[in-house]
Design a protein around this motif. Sequence first.
Motif, mmCIF file in Angstrom:
data_model
loop_
_atom_site.group_PDB
_atom_site.id
_atom_site.type_symbol
_atom_site.label_atom_id
_atom_site.label_comp_id
_atom_site.label_asym_id
_atom_site.label_seq_id
_atom_site.Cartn_x
_atom_site.Cartn_y
_atom_site.Cartn_z
ATOM 1 N N ASP A 1 8.631 144.939 10.142
ATOM 2 C CA ASP A 1 9.123 146.114 10.879
ATOM 3 C C ASP A 1 10.115 146.824 9.968
ATOM 4 O O ASP A 1 11.331 146.623 10.059
ATOM 5 N N PRO A 2 9.615 147.676 9.057
ATOM 6 C CA PRO A 2 10.450 148.157 7.948
ATOM 7 C C PRO A 2 11.382 149.324 8.283
ATOM 8 O O PRO A 2 11.094 150.159 9.131
ATOM 9 N N VAL A 3 12.485 149.329 7.582
ATOM 10 C CA VAL A 3 13.365 150.488 7.530
ATOM 11 C C VAL A 3 13.772 150.648 6.061
ATOM 12 O O VAL A 3 13.986 149.665 5.348
ATOM 13 N N LYS A 4 13.874 151.873 5.617
ATOM 14 C CA LYS A 4 14.113 152.167 4.201
ATOM 15 C C LYS A 4 15.587 152.009 3.835
ATOM 16 O O LYS A 4 16.469 152.424 4.569
ATOM 17 N N VAL A 5 15.809 151.390 2.679
ATOM 18 C CA VAL A 5 17.149 151.260 2.123
ATOM 19 C C VAL A 5 17.164 151.929 0.746
ATOM 20 O O VAL A 5 16.292 151.656 -0.090
ATOM 21 N N VAL A 6 18.142 152.806 0.511
ATOM 22 C CA VAL A 6 18.321 153.447 -0.799
ATOM 23 C C VAL A 6 19.604 152.893 -1.418
ATOM 24 O O VAL A 6 20.680 152.976 -0.807
ATOM 25 N N ILE A 7 19.470 152.307 -2.608
ATOM 26 C CA ILE A 7 20.636 151.772 -3.309
ATOM 27 C C ILE A 7 21.163 152.907 -4.194
ATOM 28 O O ILE A 7 20.646 153.169 -5.286
ATOM 29 N N THR A 8 22.169 153.586 -3.707
ATOM 30 C CA THR A 8 22.583 154.870 -4.275
ATOM 31 C C THR A 8 23.140 154.777 -5.696
ATOM 32 O O THR A 8 23.011 155.724 -6.476
ATOM 33 N N ASN A 9 23.747 153.648 -6.051
ATOM 34 C CA ASN A 9 24.323 153.529 -7.397
ATOM 35 C C ASN A 9 23.406 152.783 -8.365
ATOM 36 O O ASN A 9 23.824 152.441 -9.479
ATOM 37 N N TYR A 10 22.169 152.545 -7.929
ATOM 38 C CA TYR A 10 21.186 151.967 -8.833
ATOM 39 C C TYR A 10 20.476 153.132 -9.525
ATOM 40 O O TYR A 10 20.008 154.069 -8.854
ATOM 41 N N PRO A 11 20.380 153.108 -10.849
ATOM 42 C CA PRO A 11 19.831 154.276 -11.570
ATOM 43 C C PRO A 11 18.438 154.679 -11.102
ATOM 44 O O PRO A 11 17.563 153.821 -10.928
ATOM 45 N N GLU A 12 18.243 155.969 -10.878
ATOM 46 C CA GLU A 12 16.932 156.475 -10.475
ATOM 47 C C GLU A 12 15.922 156.221 -11.591
ATOM 48 O O GLU A 12 16.219 156.418 -12.769
ATOM 49 N N GLY A 13 14.734 155.794 -11.205
ATOM 50 C CA GLY A 13 13.671 155.522 -12.166
ATOM 51 C C GLY A 13 13.758 154.159 -12.821
ATOM 52 O O GLY A 13 12.811 153.718 -13.484
ATOM 53 N N GLN A 14 14.862 153.465 -12.625
ATOM 54 C CA GLN A 14 15.009 152.126 -13.238
ATOM 55 C C GLN A 14 14.287 151.076 -12.409
ATOM 56 O O GLN A 14 14.259 151.137 -11.185
ATOM 57 N N GLN A 15 13.701 150.121 -13.082
ATOM 58 C CA GLN A 15 13.036 148.978 -12.450
ATOM 59 C C GLN A 15 13.428 147.731 -13.224
ATOM 60 O O GLN A 15 13.742 147.803 -14.418
ATOM 61 N N GLU A 16 13.398 146.612 -12.544
ATOM 62 C CA GLU A 16 13.613 145.351 -13.249
ATOM 63 C C GLU A 16 12.828 144.246 -12.565
ATOM 64 O O GLU A 16 12.414 144.375 -11.403
ATOM 65 N N GLY B 1 7.138 125.899 -9.453
ATOM 66 C CA GLY B 1 6.882 127.132 -10.209
ATOM 67 C C GLY B 1 7.561 128.325 -9.573
ATOM 68 O O GLY B 1 8.387 128.202 -8.682
ATOM 69 N N GLY B 2 7.212 129.497 -10.032
ATOM 70 C CA GLY B 2 7.824 130.703 -9.493
ATOM 71 C C GLY B 2 6.960 131.928 -9.714
ATOM 72 O O GLY B 2 5.830 131.832 -10.177
ATOM 73 N N ARG B 3 7.505 133.091 -9.360
ATOM 74 C CA ARG B 3 6.763 134.339 -9.553
ATOM 75 C C ARG B 3 7.753 135.462 -9.838
ATOM 76 O O ARG B 3 8.957 135.348 -9.547
ATOM 77 N N ASP B 4 7.234 136.547 -10.391
ATOM 78 C CA ASP B 4 8.046 137.721 -10.693
ATOM 79 C C ASP B 4 8.208 138.583 -9.446
ATOM 80 O O ASP B 4 7.265 138.747 -8.662
ATOM 81 N N LEU B 5 9.417 139.135 -9.292
ATOM 82 C CA LEU B 5 9.722 140.017 -8.170
ATOM 83 C C LEU B 5 10.200 141.362 -8.699
ATOM 84 O O LEU B 5 11.308 141.458 -9.252
ATOM 85 N N PRO B 6 9.409 142.406 -8.570
ATOM 86 C CA PRO B 6 9.856 143.727 -9.040
ATOM 87 C C PRO B 6 10.926 144.292 -8.110
ATOM 88 O O PRO B 6 10.854 144.169 -6.894
ATOM 89 N N PHE B 7 11.923 144.912 -8.718
ATOM 90 C CA PHE B 7 13.049 145.472 -7.969
ATOM 91 C C PHE B 7 13.250 146.933 -8.385
ATOM 92 O O PHE B 7 13.089 147.281 -9.555
ATOM 93 N N SER B 8 13.589 147.770 -7.416
ATOM 94 C CA SER B 8 13.805 149.189 -7.716
ATOM 95 C C SER B 8 14.875 149.757 -6.783
ATOM 96 O O SER B 8 15.452 149.039 -5.956
ATOM 97 N N ARG B 9 15.112 151.049 -6.906
ATOM 98 C CA ARG B 9 16.206 151.711 -6.184
ATOM 99 C C ARG B 9 15.985 151.765 -4.675
ATOM 100 O O ARG B 9 16.947 151.736 -3.893
ATOM 101 N N GLU B 10 14.718 151.851 -4.256
ATOM 102 C CA GLU B 10 14.388 151.951 -2.834
ATOM 103 C C GLU B 10 13.621 150.711 -2.386
ATOM 104 O O GLU B 10 12.648 150.307 -3.032
ATOM 105 N N ILE B 11 14.078 150.138 -1.291
ATOM 106 C CA ILE B 11 13.453 148.921 -0.779
ATOM 107 C C ILE B 11 13.263 149.034 0.730
ATOM 108 O O ILE B 11 13.845 149.895 1.387
ATOM 109 N N TYR B 12 12.417 148.140 1.256
ATOM 110 C CA TYR B 12 12.292 147.983 2.705
ATOM 111 C C TYR B 12 12.984 146.696 3.120
ATOM 112 O O TYR B 12 12.900 145.679 2.417
ATOM 113 N N ILE B 13 13.674 146.742 4.258
ATOM 114 C CA ILE B 13 14.179 145.527 4.895
ATOM 115 C C ILE B 13 13.711 145.535 6.353
ATOM 116 O O ILE B 13 13.188 146.548 6.840
ATOM 117 N N GLU B 14 13.893 144.439 7.055
ATOM 118 C CA GLU B 14 13.539 144.388 8.472
ATOM 119 C C GLU B 14 14.519 145.231 9.276
ATOM 120 O O GLU B 14 15.741 145.199 9.038
#
Length: 400
Positions: free
Chosen positions: A190-205, A220-233
Amino acid sequence: FQEMHDGKYPDGAKVLRAKADLASANMQMRDPLMYRIKHAQHHRTGNKWCIYPMYDFAHGQSDSIENITHSVCTLEFIPHRELYNWFIEKLEIFPSQQYEFARLNITYMVMSKRKMLLLVNENMVSGWDDPRMPTISGLRRRGYTAASIREFCDRIGVAKRENLIDYSLLEFCIREELNKTAWRRMAVLDPVKVVITNYPEGQQETLHGENNPEAEGGDGGRDLPFSREIYIEREDFMEQAPKKFFRLGPGLMVRLKNAYIIKCEDFVKDEAGQVTEINCSYIPESKSGHDTSGINVKGTIHWVSILHAKTAEVRLYDRLFTEEDMNTVESDFENYINPNSLTTVTAFIEPDLAQAETGQNFQFIRKGYFTVDQDSTDENLIFNRTVTLKDAWAKEVKKS
């Protein structure tokens, strides 16, 4: 009897009886029926036969032909055991032994094949393998493993008296196994958008998440892409948060699983008053595994990157009936169908889940255990909820 065989008589006109004991205290022994007339097409022999053996006459013979040593029946066959043994003795065939045990009854389920057939024929379920059905195919599609079902059977044992097993015990058995074996993944239902305002636009990690913290080495493990805009519950944000709410709210901080600590700065609502966007700042020094911020927060929530998220159909299954003991319901049991036994939502999932295979089990962090449905495709991913992380049903029943 030959004339019965030759089709001379209509249905019900004649029967063949065994000469046993009309004075017996057991009604099953009072010259029991062996053959009846039934003019009907058989699914294997067609119209070759119009006489058919009665169950009690055929039971022992079938067991003897297959050299069955122990013929196990439910308790209602106790009065039939004397006749079972009598036919074996008179026919001088392999002496199978009949034993009786209590039928398995589980709360909020129907175990009768007759009632299950009605559910299927009346389209109250999708079929015999509907994940809400107590069939092997249904349980498998729901995500139950063979080991969990065997564990359930070991725990309840075999009884000689009728009893009612709590459905929660079945859920406990699969939770115990999947907690140790299922890989952890993040999905927002049940998503709602979160904007991380001080995270550089266009940056990903790329962050790292372990597959299963309960397994040695994390499995083991897996890679998790992270960016400026995310969904949370949506439930992880409250505009007016109470004192012990350790998630997001104005001025509150929370950790994103495997990522950073964020703080809610403000939020946006639509005309209906629903929150549509949450603006947060993040603390760069708080990266999971490398946290030097010195900040401690009590809450951790899951998330997915909007830029990288995949969509999936998620089917939330629950108990099929609202009545605890369905054995007390003899008719119109369809009126007791739980209207919330299946809820379907479109979820956002982390990209690694796009590689999931049919039947593979996962824990959606903080949401429950899920499995990939047999109808899932690369274009339309489908996950079935096997069980919640906790027994939420008991709480709902207590409230009502």
